[in-house]
Each structure stands twice: as C-alpha cells, then as structure tokens.
Scaffold this motif. Structure first.
Motif, PDB file in Angstrom:
ATOM      1  N   SER A  17     -40.148  -1.396 -66.754  1.00 18.92           N
ATOM      2  CA  SER A  17     -39.731  -1.156 -68.068  1.00 18.92           C
ATOM      3  C   SER A  17     -38.848   0.208 -68.082  1.00 18.92           C
ATOM      4  O   SER A  17     -39.190   0.982 -67.392  1.00 18.92           O
ATOM      5  CB  SER A  17     -40.593  -0.932 -69.097  1.00 18.92           C
ATOM      6  OG  SER A  17     -41.269  -2.645 -69.290  1.00 18.92           O
ATOM      7  N   VAL A  64     -30.631 -10.908 -72.956  1.00 22.39           N
ATOM      8  CA  VAL A  64     -31.622  -9.922 -73.251  1.00 22.39           C
ATOM      9  C   VAL A  64     -32.565 -10.156 -74.323  1.00 22.39           C
ATOM     10  O   VAL A  64     -33.798  -9.364 -74.375  1.00 22.39           O
ATOM     11  CB  VAL A  64     -31.015  -8.460 -73.538  1.00 22.39           C
ATOM     12  CG1 VAL A  64     -30.013  -8.184 -72.328  1.00 22.39           C
ATOM     13  CG2 VAL A  64     -30.360  -8.642 -74.858  1.00 22.39           C
ATOM     14  N   ARG A  67     -36.635  -9.670 -74.023  1.00 21.99           N
ATOM     15  CA  ARG A  67     -36.699  -8.742 -73.257  1.00 21.99           C
ATOM     16  C   ARG A  67     -36.662  -7.292 -73.737  1.00 21.99           C
ATOM     17  O   ARG A  67     -37.470  -6.319 -73.341  1.00 21.99           O
ATOM     18  CB  ARG A  67     -36.339  -8.888 -71.984  1.00 21.99           C
ATOM     19  CG  ARG A  67     -36.673 -10.309 -70.949  1.00 21.99           C
ATOM     20  CD  ARG A  67     -36.125 -10.336 -69.946  1.00 21.99           C
ATOM     21  NE  ARG A  67     -34.436 -10.329 -70.105  1.00 21.99           N
ATOM     22  CZ  ARG A  67     -33.630  -9.509 -69.225  1.00 21.99           C
ATOM     23  NH1 ARG A  67     -34.431  -8.455 -68.363  1.00 21.99           N
ATOM     24  NH2 ARG A  67     -32.337  -9.526 -69.180  1.00 21.99           N
ATOM     25  N   MET A  83     -36.384  -1.694 -72.826  1.00 25.55           N
ATOM     26  CA  MET A  83     -35.970  -2.718 -71.788  1.00 25.55           C
ATOM     27  C   MET A  83     -37.168  -3.118 -71.037  1.00 25.55           C
ATOM     28  O   MET A  83     -37.660  -2.242 -70.265  1.00 25.55           O
ATOM     29  CB  MET A  83     -34.772  -2.465 -71.076  1.00 25.55           C
ATOM     30  CG  MET A  83     -33.629  -1.859 -71.743  1.00 25.55           C
ATOM     31  SD  MET A  83     -32.227  -1.278 -70.549  1.00 25.55           S
ATOM     32  CE  MET A  83     -32.899   0.059 -69.749  1.00 25.55           C
ATOM     33  N   ASN A  84     -37.689  -4.379 -71.151  1.00 27.74           N
ATOM     34  CA  ASN A  84     -38.732  -4.821 -70.825  1.00 27.74           C
ATOM     35  C   ASN A  84     -38.501  -6.060 -69.564  1.00 27.74           C
ATOM     36  O   ASN A  84     -37.518  -6.564 -69.768  1.00 27.74           O
ATOM     37  CB  ASN A  84     -39.928  -5.047 -71.438  1.00 27.74           C
ATOM     38  CG  ASN A  84     -40.381  -4.031 -72.401  1.00 27.74           C
ATOM     39  OD1 ASN A  84     -40.583  -3.006 -71.809  1.00 27.74           O
ATOM     40  ND2 ASN A  84     -40.710  -4.574 -73.726  1.00 27.74           N
ATOM     41  N   SER A  85     -39.456  -6.212 -68.585  1.00 27.23           N
ATOM     42  CA  SER A  85     -39.048  -7.219 -67.651  1.00 27.23           C
ATOM     43  C   SER A  85     -37.682  -7.158 -67.162  1.00 27.23           C
ATOM     44  O   SER A  85     -36.865  -8.050 -66.995  1.00 27.23           O
ATOM     45  CB  SER A  85     -39.203  -8.675 -68.155  1.00 27.23           C
ATOM     46  OG  SER A  85     -40.697  -8.832 -68.825  1.00 27.23           O
ATOM     47  N   LYS A  87     -34.589  -7.202 -64.941  1.00 25.57           N
ATOM     48  CA  LYS A  87     -34.203  -7.964 -63.876  1.00 25.57           C
ATOM     49  C   LYS A  87     -32.991  -7.249 -62.977  1.00 25.57           C
ATOM     50  O   LYS A  87     -32.110  -6.321 -63.492  1.00 25.57           O
ATOM     51  CB  LYS A  87     -33.244  -9.283 -64.277  1.00 25.57           C
ATOM     52  CG  LYS A  87     -34.476 -10.088 -65.017  1.00 25.57           C
ATOM     53  CD  LYS A  87     -33.599 -11.208 -65.634  1.00 25.57           C
ATOM     54  CE  LYS A  87     -34.619 -12.223 -66.600  1.00 25.57           C
ATOM     55  NZ  LYS A  87     -33.968 -13.335 -67.118  1.00 25.57           N
ATOM     56  N   ASP A  90     -29.564  -6.924 -64.693  1.00 26.45           N
ATOM     57  CA  ASP A  90     -29.559  -5.873 -65.641  1.00 26.45           C
ATOM     58  C   ASP A  90     -28.910  -4.405 -65.186  1.00 26.45           C
ATOM     59  O   ASP A  90     -28.886  -3.681 -66.125  1.00 26.45           O
ATOM     60  CB  ASP A  90     -30.831  -5.608 -65.973  1.00 26.45           C
ATOM     61  CG  ASP A  90     -31.341  -6.476 -67.027  1.00 26.45           C
ATOM     62  OD1 ASP A  90     -32.858  -6.919 -66.789  1.00 26.45           O
ATOM     63  OD2 ASP A  90     -30.744  -7.463 -67.676  1.00 26.45           O
TER      64      ASP A  90
END
Length: 124
Positions: A17, A64, A67, A83-85, A87, A90
């Motif tokens: 994150s 997004v 997430r 911003m979580n998870s 990738k 991103d």
C-alpha cells in the motif's frame, strides 16, 4: 490561479500500500474537482480517480476500483489517494489536478491546474 502539489510516491512491493497526498491553494474550492491521473512513458495520461468538492462524490477508473480510495482532509484543501493491493501495472507517475469539469471529470482536458507528478514504482 490554483496551485497543486503532490507527495507520497515511492517504491513498494506488489500487494503493498501507498498513500499519495495532494494539497491545493490559491482560491476557494467549493466548485472544484480534484482528480488523480497517471502516466507511463509513451502512453497518454490516464484517469485514476476524482473527488468533487461541492458534494463529496467520487469516481474511479475500473482498473483501480475496489483497491484505491480518494478522500478529503476536511481541515485543508487536500485530497488523498490510498492505494492498496498494488500491482506491477500501477507503476506510473501520478499527477494531481484541479479544475471545474462540466462532464464526469475523467479527461485531462477538464482540468487546468496540475502538479509536478510523483513516481510510484511497484516491484515484484
């Protein structure tokens, strides 16, 4: 003239994150929308999320949704992008923008004040 300044980018592992911050100044903000966009080399600037100051409504890109979360700091003219998870895809330079969109606020052309950008790198 509105000024916007982003902060909070950096390097994070996939699945991790990061929180970006964007502070605006220069005028009253009741009619403004603040948006986050991102861009990778050779690609067009891509909409991520936006926050409408007058009613607190939000809107996200499908890539997004679920997430990322855009929110407001009520004490300041500041928005956050949690911003979580994260990738690998991103990874980009993230830009904050302010404007008064007449549409959904998903096009860069709807914004007239931009920050300098902050780099987010997601590693495997």
């Amino acid at each position: 003239q509105v000024q916007v300044v982003e902060s909070g980018g950096g390097l994070v592992q996939a699945g991790g994150s990061l929180r970006l911050s964007c502070e605006a100044s220069g005028r009253t903000f009741n009619t403004y929308t603040m948006g986050w966009f991102r861009q990778t080399p050779g690609m067009e600037r891509e909409f991520v999320a936006r926050f409408k100051w007058s009613d607190g409504s939000t809107y996200y890109a499908d890539a997004v949704k679920g997430r990322f979360t855009i929110s407001r700091d009520n004490a300041k003219i500041r928005v956050y992008l949690q911003m979580n998870s994260l990738k690998l895809e991103d990874t980009a330079v993230y830009y904050c923008a302010a404007g008064e969109p007449t549409g959904w606020g998903v096009s860069p052309n709807e914004y007239n004040s931009w920050g300098q950008g902050t780099l987010v790198t997601v590693s495997s």
